[in-house]
Design an enzyme around this catalytic site. Structure first.
Site: not given
Length: 418
Positions: A287, A291, A294-295
């Site tokens: 996770h 994250e 993804k950024n």
């Protein structure tokens, strides 16, 4: 009404007790010898500890600053916590359930173990507990209860986020100075008191769900579970495997969002090693990496455009020391101005145009669109800190950002319970 008063008095009584933190190492050591006697010990600990943790949050939810407690969604969350607290405190003790006294003969010349100065005791049932069907029935009944509680609390992150949106709308309607800077008319970040509350609240939630998930996994092991798993903890978590899964998932989300064929490449670099293994919860690691990736992917595509055939690659460097494991994710997505750096850790802050909260987001703290509603980084940092790690970002405006995910290899840090 009288019953509600009784429950709230009970909540306040339980909230007066300190919480009992546990470490990842303790969870692994405890779960290695999985049998009904061990599960009964875990059940007794959970039966006493979970109401204390829930009570601490209920008391805080009743006394939030700036009108947040009065928001309908926050009240809904509080009622879920009270219901779960009531179910746990009404759950019978082993003797009330009918477990024979002989199965609870944990003494054998020694008292129940106190893990800290907490009033909660971690019982040591005798080895003969396995021979009593009542023990298995009691353990199974408790597992069903905490599974139901976990399902009830699935939507907590998004419901609390909705509560924050409600209080911000209330500030807007009442022309509160908390909503906009009267001089610049810019929207203000959430007050520090609310930011601190959300950190405490979500850290507590991580701990509660970790305890429940670990206990359920020990009670109901799947036949396909690899031998290096103890509950939901993998004692030999492969960083390369988890990182590659996070890369694949993040690139897929990015390609789908922008309509790309592939998107920016991500290069994994393990200086001196083919892989690194350590004891951790693979889903937590996935996770956090997802994250951060993804950024970075979004920043690179939006800086260079979605009509390119190739983009500057994103690098993930994994360095393993004796005590720490550090993962650095570097991108050339343009970076963030120094003035904006403190804002990246504030809830509801996002550099993207905020989409509506998805209906099925409540199934996971991390199931979000490519650019979410400002919870990804703050929650990721809490997950890192939960087992003694941390998350830091260093940015060069005009070039890119380096994210440093620090994780402990020692597994001996206790939960940082608020």
């Amino acid at each position: 009404m009288a019953n509600s008063r009784v429950i709230m008095e009970k909540v306040k009584h339980f909230a007066s007790f300190p919480q009992t933190p546990v470490s990842l190492k303790y969870m692994v050591d405890f779960g290695r010898n999985r049998n009904q006697a061990t599960l009964l010990s875990g059940t007794q600990f959970m039966h006493q500890e979970l109401p204390i943790r829930l009570a601490h949050r209920v008391v805080e939810l009743e006394n939030l600053p700036h009108g947040l407690s009065e928001m309908p969604s926050v009240d809904r969350v509080k009622r879920w916590y009270i219901q779960s607290f009531a179910e746990l405190t009404e759950f019978p003790s082993p003797t009330e359930f009918g477990v024979p006294t002989a199965a609870l003969d944990h003494r054998k010349g020694e008292a129940p173990v106190r893990m800290t100065d907490s009033p909660v005791r971690f019982y040591r049932p005798s080895n003969v507990s396995d021979s009593y069907p009542e023990v298995q029935a009691y353990n199974e009944k408790f597992v069903k209860l905490i599974e139901a509680i976990k399902r009830r609390h699935d939507p907590v992150v998004t419901t609390m986020a909705q509560g924050v949106m409600e209080v911000k709308e209330h500030w807007r309607m009442t022309h509160s100075p908390l909503y906009k800077d009267p001089h610049t008319a810019h929207h203000l970040p959430l007050p520090s008191a609310i930011q601190s509350f959300l950190d405490r609240f979500y850290m507590s939630r991580i701990g509660i769900r970790m305890l429940i998930g670990q206990h359920v996994a020990l009670a109901r092991p799947e036949s396909s579970t690899p031998p290096d798993y103890v509950g939901i903890i993998c004692t030999r978590t492969s960083v390369r495997k988890v990182a590659q899964e996070a890369v694949d998932n993040a690139r897929y989300i990015c390609a789908d969002h922008y309509g790309l064929w592939g998107g920016p490449e991500v290069r994994l670099i393990f200086p001196g090693d083919d892989d690194v293994e350590f004891a951790y919860v693979p889903s937590h690691l996935h996770h956090m990496l997802f994250e951060l990736l993804k950024n970075s992917l979004r920043a690179v595509v939006e800086r260079f455009g979605d009509d390119k055939d190739e983009w500057p690659e994103i690098k993930m460097v994994v360095a393993a020391g004796k005590e720490d494991l550090t993962i650095k994710i570097s991108d050339e997505g343009g970076g963030i101005p120094r003035r904006g750096m403190p804002l990246i850790w504030t809830y509801m802050y996002t550099t993207a145009e905020r989409p509506a909260i998805e209906d099925d987001f409540n199934k996971s703290d991390f199931k979000a669109p490519l650019a979410g509603f400002g919870y990804g980084l703050p929650l990721s940092r809490l997950y890192a800190r939960y087992f003694g790690g941390d998350l830091r970002l260093i940015s060069m405006e005009g070039y890119g950002t380096d994210a440093y995910l620090h994780l402990s290899r020692l597994s001996d840090s206790e939960e940082p319970l608020p």
